[in-house]
Design an enzyme around this catalytic site. Sequence first.
Site, PDB file in Angstrom:
ATOM      1  N   HIS A 210       0.830  -1.210   0.000  1.00  0.00           N
ATOM      2  CA  HIS A 210       0.000   0.000   0.000  1.00  0.00           C
ATOM      3  C   HIS A 210       0.864   1.261   0.000  1.00  0.00           C
ATOM      4  O   HIS A 210       0.585   2.219  -0.745  1.00  0.00           O
ATOM      5  CB  HIS A 210      -0.913  -0.013   1.232  1.00  0.00           C
ATOM      6  CG  HIS A 210      -1.717   1.229   1.384  1.00  0.00           C
ATOM      7  ND1 HIS A 210      -2.824   1.494   0.596  1.00  0.00           N
ATOM      8  CD2 HIS A 210      -1.589   2.298   2.227  1.00  0.00           C
ATOM      9  CE1 HIS A 210      -3.331   2.657   0.939  1.00  0.00           C
ATOM     10  NE2 HIS A 210      -2.610   3.168   1.924  1.00  0.00           N
ATOM     11  N   GLY A 382       5.289   5.146   9.549  1.00  0.00           N
ATOM     12  CA  GLY A 382       4.927   4.331  10.708  1.00  0.00           C
ATOM     13  C   GLY A 382       5.908   3.223  11.005  1.00  0.00           C
ATOM     14  O   GLY A 382       5.533   2.210  11.598  1.00  0.00           O
TER      15      GLY A 382
END
Length: 429
Positions: A210, A382
Site C-alpha cells: 500500500h 509508521g
Amino acid sequence: MPRLFWKFFSIIWLTMAVTVGAIILLVNIIEGAPFAREREEGRRTIVLDLTADMLARDGAAAAAHFVSINEETLPAGLTISKTENADACAGSKTADARLVPAEGACYRISLPVQPTFTMENIGPFIPWFTVLVASTISAWALARYLIRPVVHLRDGLSALAHGRFDFRIGDKMAGRKDEVTALAHDFDSSAARLQELQDAQQRLFHDVSHELRSPLSRLQAAVGVLRQSPAKLGAMLDRMDREVERLDVLVGEVLTLARLTAGSSRPLKPQTLDVIELLNEILGDAAFEAQARGVSITTSIDGMFRAEVEGELIYRALENVVRNAVKYTDEHSRVTVSCETMADRLRICVTDQGPGVGRDELERIFQPFSRGKDAMPRGGYGLGLAITRQAIERHGGRVYASLPDTGGLAIILEIPKRAKSYGVHGVEA
C-alpha cells in the site's frame, strides 16, 4: 525432583506393593487351611483300616455290605478281592491296599489314589504369575499415561508442518500437571507466536504494498501530465524527485527493519560510547528542525552514561523517537526529554504534547506501519517506533509507551550498560 518422576515411581511402587501384599495374603490363606493332599491321605487310611477290621471281624459278606451301602460317602474305587493263596497275606500293607486273612483265604482291599488338583500344584507358579500380572498392569498404565500426550504432540507438530498455526493441545491434557503438560503449553505458546508472526508478515506485505503504491501512483500521474503538457517539465521533474525520495526513504526503512528482524540472532558489533552525549547531538539537530513549527525542546539531562552498544542502532532508535515527538506534538508546544541514570541502565523519557493515542493503541504503535487513530499525517510511514523497539530489544533493553496526565504521549527507552546479546556471544570488551 520432577513431578513426572514421582508419578512413575508411585505407579510402579504401588503396583508392586499391592502385588506383594496379595502374595502374602494368599500364602497365609493356603497355609492356614489343612492341605488337601494330607487330608485325602488320612481319609483313605481310615477307610482302608475300617474295612480291613470289619473284614477280619465280621467276614467278607459284612465288609462287602459295608462298601455297598456307603458307596456315596466312601472314596471312589474301594474294592475287595479274594485270592486262594493264603500266603499272599504275609506282605505288609501299602498306602493304597490292605491284605487281610479271613475265612481261610486272603482278601485284598484296595483304594487307588485319585488324581486331584489342589493349590499345592500351582503354588510354585504363583509368584511368577503375580509378577507377570503386575508387570503387565504397570506397563499398560505407563504406556497409556505417556502415549496419549505424545499422540497429541504429534498431531500438533503435524498441524504446524502443514501451516495450521491455530492448532492447540494444552486443553487436551485432561488435568495433568507435569512436565508433559508444561511441554504442551509451551507448544501452544510457540504456535500462537508463529501465528502472530505469520499475521504480522502478511500485514507487513499488505502495508508495504500500500505504501509503495501511493508514490508510484503519483509518479505515474506526473508522467501522464508530462505527456499531455511538456511545458510543465520542470514542475513535474521536481514532483518526481520528491516521490523518488519518498520511495528511497520507505525502502531504506523497510530494509532496516528487515535487517533488525532477520539479524536478531546475530552478534552485535558494540563499541563504548556515551549515550547521553549521543542523545544531545540528536536533540541539537531536532531543535533546529522544531523551530519551523514553533516547538521547543526542554531537556533534563546531566552527567554521562558510557555503555557498550552498537552505536548505529542506538542512534537510529533515539533519533526516531525524538523526531516522532517533534513531528506529532502540537505547534508552539514543547517536547520534554529527561534521563535517569541507574546502576546498569539508562532510562530516557521523551514526552510530547500532541493528540496522543488511545490506551488500546499503546502496544500497536510499535508495529510496522501503525500510527495512532488521531495522529495527523506528517509524512513518514509508521516504521520509526518499530525500528526503535527492535534496536533496543536487541541490546536487551525495553521500549514502551505511556499516557501522561498532562496529555500527549511519552515514550520510555531503557538502554542497558552492556548489551545482553553482546555478552552472550562472548566478545571481549
